[in-house]
Write a protein that holds these residues in place. Structure first.
Motif, PDB file in Angstrom:
ATOM      1  N   ASN A  90       0.856  -1.203   0.000  1.00  0.00           N
ATOM      2  CA  ASN A  90       0.000   0.000   0.000  1.00  0.00           C
ATOM      3  C   ASN A  90       0.881   1.238   0.000  1.00  0.00           C
ATOM      4  O   ASN A  90       1.365   1.669   1.043  1.00  0.00           O
ATOM      5  N   ILE A  91       1.062   1.804  -1.190  1.00  0.00           N
ATOM      6  CA  ILE A  91       1.950   2.968  -1.309  1.00  0.00           C
ATOM      7  C   ILE A  91       1.108   4.246  -1.301  1.00  0.00           C
ATOM      8  O   ILE A  91       0.151   4.374  -2.071  1.00  0.00           O
ATOM      9  N   LEU A  92       1.481   5.152  -0.409  1.00  0.00           N
ATOM     10  CA  LEU A  92       0.839   6.475  -0.393  1.00  0.00           C
ATOM     11  C   LEU A  92       1.611   7.364  -1.359  1.00  0.00           C
ATOM     12  O   LEU A  92       2.808   7.589  -1.168  1.00  0.00           O
ATOM     13  N   LEU A  93       0.921   7.821  -2.393  1.00  0.00           N
ATOM     14  CA  LEU A  93       1.550   8.715  -3.389  1.00  0.00           C
ATOM     15  C   LEU A  93       0.839  10.063  -3.332  1.00  0.00           C
ATOM     16  O   LEU A  93      -0.376  10.134  -3.532  1.00  0.00           O
ATOM     17  N   VAL A  94       1.609  11.089  -3.033  1.00  0.00           N
ATOM     18  CA  VAL A  94       1.023  12.431  -2.878  1.00  0.00           C
ATOM     19  C   VAL A  94       1.671  13.393  -3.870  1.00  0.00           C
ATOM     20  O   VAL A  94       2.888  13.362  -4.063  1.00  0.00           O
ATOM     21  N   GLY A  95       0.866  14.257  -4.469  1.00  0.00           N
ATOM     22  CA  GLY A  95       1.384  15.412  -5.210  1.00  0.00           C
ATOM     23  C   GLY A  95       0.990  16.623  -4.391  1.00  0.00           C
ATOM     24  O   GLY A  95      -0.206  16.828  -4.137  1.00  0.00           O
TER      25      GLY A  95
ATOM     26  N   ALA B 147      -3.791  13.094  -3.175  1.00  0.00           N
ATOM     27  CA  ALA B 147      -3.122  11.851  -2.771  1.00  0.00           C
ATOM     28  C   ALA B 147      -3.896  10.644  -3.277  1.00  0.00           C
ATOM     29  O   ALA B 147      -5.117  10.715  -3.464  1.00  0.00           O
ATOM     30  N   VAL B 148      -3.167   9.571  -3.497  1.00  0.00           N
ATOM     31  CA  VAL B 148      -3.807   8.285  -3.820  1.00  0.00           C
ATOM     32  C   VAL B 148      -3.093   7.188  -3.040  1.00  0.00           C
ATOM     33  O   VAL B 148      -1.932   7.355  -2.657  1.00  0.00           O
ATOM     34  N   VAL B 149      -3.808   6.106  -2.808  1.00  0.00           N
ATOM     35  CA  VAL B 149      -3.154   4.894  -2.302  1.00  0.00           C
ATOM     36  C   VAL B 149      -3.074   3.935  -3.471  1.00  0.00           C
ATOM     37  O   VAL B 149      -4.095   3.613  -4.105  1.00  0.00           O
ATOM     38  N   ILE B 150      -1.852   3.546  -3.822  1.00  0.00           N
ATOM     39  CA  ILE B 150      -1.636   2.557  -4.885  1.00  0.00           C
ATOM     40  C   ILE B 150      -1.419   1.216  -4.180  1.00  0.00           C
ATOM     41  O   ILE B 150      -0.502   1.074  -3.371  1.00  0.00           O
TER      42      ILE B 150
END
Ligand code: COA
Length: 330
Positions: free
Chosen positions: A136-141, A166-169
């Motif tokens: 579960n990767i938290l990816l934020v711009g 943000a998204v959770v990949i």
């Protein structure tokens, strides 16, 4: 060998409440509401409070994305933050976020690909997950661009604002349908001068001379960037479609980088793609660099346009110059 795929499990966004309207800018530079709307589509931008830093707005978006994914904070096992406006040059904003989230030990890194940062982040997250490294990767711009904008430069100051998406990949089965299909990245470093914040790094430390000359602000050659943006976003979208044997008619939503409505329109025209299937929220936030694509994604979800099961093409361009596209089933 087990193979994994990745999916977008949750989204969240945060725009600080204070606004900079076109009328506000009319008081600062020789511009007007009609020019700004006609040339860019922008009506207002958001501005963070003086006591907010990039990690603060990134945190707000992240909490919403983690909740939307149905996860606990403790489920996150990697943090990626795409930004050109970090809290500090070091430590990374991702590390600041990691401490705030209480995720001690979880790897955290910043990515700088300017406005393409979120697409670059998707490709890194997707690759990590396919390799089996994280679940579960938290990816934020996240960006606080108003801190780097010269409010005496009318070409630049009308464009930029603050915001975070943000998204959770998440890891999923190799035979799942709702997956990130692929991502396609490019860069043209020789064109770096078209958008640059010259002073503040090792090449040109900030001195009184630099402050007097304004080289610590963003400077831009807007018209050249415009042309490059249409060309490179169209090229990476074509790559994305070809790699997945897709036609533009099979795309439910195009979510381009939100820099200028005319740029988005030109990309849609390139593909003869209906404008009503282009997600644009540029009028209400301006250009928030790495945050625009995840914010637009989240807003379109929340207003009911974008739904599970739909095929989405994301694309961005930015300083560097960089560009990229990603295609996924949500
Ligand atoms: N208000 C009024 N007039 C303005 C203005 C403003 N804020 N900014 C520029 N102008 C003027 C110019 O000086 C020029 O005047 P001139 O014809 O007398 O020389 C005229 O408007 C047209 O300028 P031009 O640069 O051709 O406008 P444009 O249609 O290309 O729009 C941008 C300018 C910046 C909005 C557009 O080029 C753009 O969005 N570029 C991409 C920038 C970007 O996305 N950067 C960030 C990612 S790297």
């Amino acid at each position: 060998m087990t193979t994994y795929r990745s999916r977008v499990a949750g989204t969240g966004s945060y725009l600080p409440p204070d606004l900079i309207t076109n009328a506000d800018l009319e008081k600062l530079v020789d511009t007007n509401d009609q020019w700004i709307r006609e040339r860019t589509g922008i009506e207002h931008r958001h501005k963070a409070a003086d006591n907010q830093a990039t990690s603060d707005i990134a945190y707000e978006a992240s909490i919403l994305a983690i909740k939307d994914a149905g996860l606990q904070i403790s489920d996150i096992d990697c943090i990626l933050v795409a930004t050109v406006s970090p809290d500090y040059l070091t430590p990374s904003t991702a590390c600041v976020m990691q401490a705030r989230l209480g995720l001690n030990g979880v790897p955290a890194l910043d990515l700088n690909a300017a406005c393409s940062g979120f697409i670059y982040g998707i490709s890194v997250a997707d690759a990590y997950i396919r390799m089996g490294m994280y679940k579960n990767i938290l990816l934020v711009g996240a960006e606080l661009l108003t801190r780097y904008v010269n409010y005496k430069d009318r070409e630049v100051c009308i464009l930029f604002g603050d915001g975070a998406g943000a998204v959770v990949i998440q890891r999923t089965d190799s035979n799942a349908e709702d997956v990130i299909y692929s991502s396609h990245l490019r860069a043209e470093g020789s064109l770096g001068e078209l958008f640059i914040r010259k002073a503040g790094g090792t090449r040109l430390p900030i001195t009184q001379k630099e402050i007097d000359e304004g080289t610590h602000w963003f400077t831009m050659k807007g018209r050249d960037i415009f042309k490059n943006a249409v060309r490179t976003m169209s090229a990476t979208c074509t790559q994305a479609l070809a790699a997945n044997d897709l036609k533009m008619e099979q795309i439910d939503w195009l979510i381009p980088h939100q820099a200028n409505w005319r740029i988005m329109e030109a990309v849609a025209d390139h593909f003869k793609f209906p404008k009503e299937k282009v997600i644009s929220v540029v009028h209400e936030m301006g250009n928030t660099s790495a945050a625009t694509v995840p914010v637009a994604f989240d807003m379109a979800r929340r207003d009911g346009r974008l739904r599970r099961g739909q095929t989405i093409l994301l694309t961005a361009f930015g300083a560097g110059l960089t560009a990229g596209s990603a295609v996924l089933k949500f």
